[in-house]
Design an enzyme around this catalytic site. Structure first.
Site, PDB file in Angstrom:
ATOM      1  N   CYS A   1     -13.558 -32.998  81.886  1.00  0.00           N
ATOM      2  CA  CYS A   1     -13.615 -32.897  80.671  1.00  0.00           C
ATOM      3  C   CYS A   1     -14.361 -34.297  80.253  1.00  0.00           C
ATOM      4  O   CYS A   1     -15.113 -34.143  79.169  1.00  0.00           O
ATOM      5  CB  CYS A   1     -12.258 -32.699  79.858  1.00  0.00           C
ATOM      6  SG  CYS A   1     -10.990 -33.554  80.488  1.00  0.00           S
ATOM      7  N   TYR A   2     -14.383 -35.301  80.916  1.00  0.00           N
ATOM      8  CA  TYR A   2     -14.911 -36.373  80.588  1.00  0.00           C
ATOM      9  C   TYR A   2     -15.839 -36.803  81.868  1.00  0.00           C
ATOM     10  O   TYR A   2     -15.297 -37.837  82.468  1.00  0.00           O
ATOM     11  CB  TYR A   2     -14.032 -37.576  80.061  1.00  0.00           C
ATOM     12  CG  TYR A   2     -13.349 -37.417  79.057  1.00  0.00           C
ATOM     13  CD1 TYR A   2     -13.724 -37.726  77.890  1.00  0.00           C
ATOM     14  CD2 TYR A   2     -12.185 -36.572  78.788  1.00  0.00           C
ATOM     15  CE1 TYR A   2     -13.181 -37.655  76.490  1.00  0.00           C
ATOM     16  CE2 TYR A   2     -11.465 -36.503  77.489  1.00  0.00           C
ATOM     17  CZ  TYR A   2     -11.873 -36.843  76.660  1.00  0.00           C
ATOM     18  OH  TYR A   2     -11.466 -36.925  75.475  1.00  0.00           O
TER      19      TYR A   2
END
Lengths: 136, 399
Positions: free
Chosen positions: B139-140
């Site tokens: 997600c990052y």
């Protein structure tokens, strides 16, 4: 007779591209130490020099510099207060060996009495907001 | 006598009577406590000095693609910030130093730049270089970012200082034969100088020594903007010996919080302590509502009634020995000379009395012009009755 002089040279912008200091050595037989210099092309320059040589050579060298348009001042190292950095804490007051700082008795603002300063430089390192610096 | 709501009503009408903690001394001398307490609504205090337990929470905003700094690193102008928080929240502490700073390997050490200086540059609106690294997740995904930020471009910037505004402080001297470099400044050998760090009669907590007029939630002047007392500060120690209610040792402290975006570099200043480290000089002003004669009486305290302990920073302080060489008043300290062990010693200050007075005047002006209203405390700051003890860290055996 050999003499030694500390001088401050102010170069006009038109001269900063020329090898003027080099000619002091070549044409007048002078030795020199650059103590501090701030010279960049197309801007006014400032140089602090210690010049050594025989008296006649030094005089002639100074004359050459004047004729070229360089302003010459005697150098006396000094410490200056940058008022905008000073927070008037007064750490310098108890530290200065010659008492060049004082706290005004009524307002408690700090005053730097430059005429008492021996330029030892202790305050330059010790001042927390770094308000003291070597001035030219 | 009066309530904070009544004081605020007078502020709204432009009728509040406000004096500084310096001015109130003269008012009480000429009019007496009773009359002065009837007339004065608010006394403003101030202090401006290096306060190491200071720093700022920053939310830097989300890059595209996103990066999670938590568990990674963040550097602002080369100074590391703490990243053990959510993706783009960091905490930059006042005493943080660049990894490659020589510290005191190059003795005694210059400490030209650190967290306090970055905070000053941020609040001055200057561009600050930001480098972040991360391990990358689904997600990052991003692993590195390098850009510049400015205070007005990022989301939140919250100054949150866990320990400020010390109520009284040590006077530092050096009994040894060599110069020492301390957080109290350079100390010359054999009692060469003495350094102190309090605004004395202007200092917030010396004007409300039992924490009766202020508390958690009190609105204050912080760094040139608005802040609040968030909690009592770390090492808050109300249980020290007192005389006439005034602590004779470093005692109470405040944790304060405020919006960095409303503050000014005039009142948040990065400082370098030669041979020690970097810090941040913080300006704080606390308004004391005059709710009783007793509260007014305490605000009228003057420098000749406040005593500070003289401590040897060559041995007693570093060895955590309780030894005190004597007590001196702030009037003596501000005269420029004190006597310690029979010797006359020149004094220097780390806390700016002149700037403390300016802060008290600025806060007074805000209140008089109806720009600043007082708040009720939502919870008290613990006093002597709380029985707080100042705990040492004693190492346990067998490790």
């Amino acid at each position: 007779m050999q003499v030694s002089r500390r001088i401050v040279l102010h170069f006009p912008a038109s001269l900063t591209g020329q090898p003027i200091v080099y000619r002091l050595a070549r044409d007048y037989g002078l030795e020199f130490n650059i103590i501090k210099a701030s010279v960049s092309p197309e801007e006014e320059g400032l140089m602090v020099l210690e010049v050594r040589g025989d008296e006649q050579g030094v005089e002639a060298g100074m004359k050459y510099l004047s004729e070229k348009g360089v302003m010459i001042e005697p150098f006396s190292q000094r410490v200056v207060l940058r008022e905008e950095r000073c927070i008037h804490c007064g750490l310098c007051v108890g530290l200065c060996p010659v008492g060049a700082f004082r706290m005004e008795p009524d307002t408690y603002y700090i005053r730097f009495e430059e005429e008492r300063c021996l330029a030892c430089g202790l305050c330059i390192k010790a001042c927390p907001p770094r308000a003291m610096e070597v001035g030219l | 006598m009066r309530t904070i709501a009544e004081i605020n009503e007078k502020i709204r009408k432009g009728q509040a009577v406000v004096v500084t903690a310096e001015e109130v001394i003269e008012v009480v001398r000429s009019k007496g406590i009773e009359r002065a307490a009837r007339e004065i609504d608010v006394v403003t205090t101030g202090t401006f000095g290096p306060m190491c337990s200071s720093g700022v929470f920053l939310n830097l905003g989300h890059s595209k693609p996103r990066i999670k700094l938590g568990g990674g690193t963040a550097y602002l102008n080369g100074v590391p910030a703490y990243t053990g928080l959510a993706a783009v929240d960091v905490y930059l502490g006042a005493t943080a130093l660049p990894d490659d700073d020589p510290r005191n390997h190059d003795h005694p050490g210059d400490f030209a730049y650190g967290g306090g200086h970055v905070i000053e540059e941020l609040v001055a609106g200057k561009e600050v270089h930001f480098v972040g690294t991360a391990y990358g997740t689904d997600c990052y995904p991003r692993r590195r970012i390098e850009t510049t930020i400015r205070l007005q471009e990022i989301n939140e910037a919250i100054l949150f200082n866990p320990r400020n505004a010390y109520q009284n402080y040590n006077v530092a001297v050096n009994l040894s034969d060599r110069t020492i470099y301390t957080y109290m400044g350079v100390l010359k050998p054999r009692l060469g100088n003495a350094n102190y760090c309090s605004a004395g009669q202007l200092s917030p907590l010396l004007n409300d020594p039992h924490y009766e007029a202020i508390g958690i939630g009190t609105r204050i002047f912080l760094g040139g903007g608005i802040g609040y007392i968030a909690w009592w500060g770390t090492q808050h120690n109300p249980s020290v010996p007192r005389k006439d209610g005034l602590p004779k040792r470093p005692a109470g402290t405040l944790a304060v919080i405020g919006d960095l975006k409303g503050m000014s570099p005039e009142w948040l200043r990065g400082v370098s302590m030669w041979g020690y480290g970097v810090s941040l000089a913080v300006g704080i002003g606390v308004p004391i509502p005059i709710l009783s004669e007793e509260i007014l009486r305490y605000t009228a305290v003057s420098d000749d009634e406040i005593f500070a302990p003289v401590v040897d920073y060559s041995r007693a302080y570093p060895e955590r020995e309780p030894e005190v060489l004597g007590e001196v008043s702030y009037a003596e300290l501000r005269s420029g000379r004190i006597r310690v062990m029979g010797k006359e010693v020149p004094t220097g200050a780390l806390s700016s009395y002149a700037k403390a007075g300016e802060i008290a005047q600025v806060l007074k002006g805000w209140i008089q012009r109806g720009e600043f209203f007082l708040t009720e405390a939502v919870a008290p700051i613990p006093g002597e009755e709380a029985g707080i003890s100042f705990k040492p860290l004693d190492e346990k055996g067998g490790h």
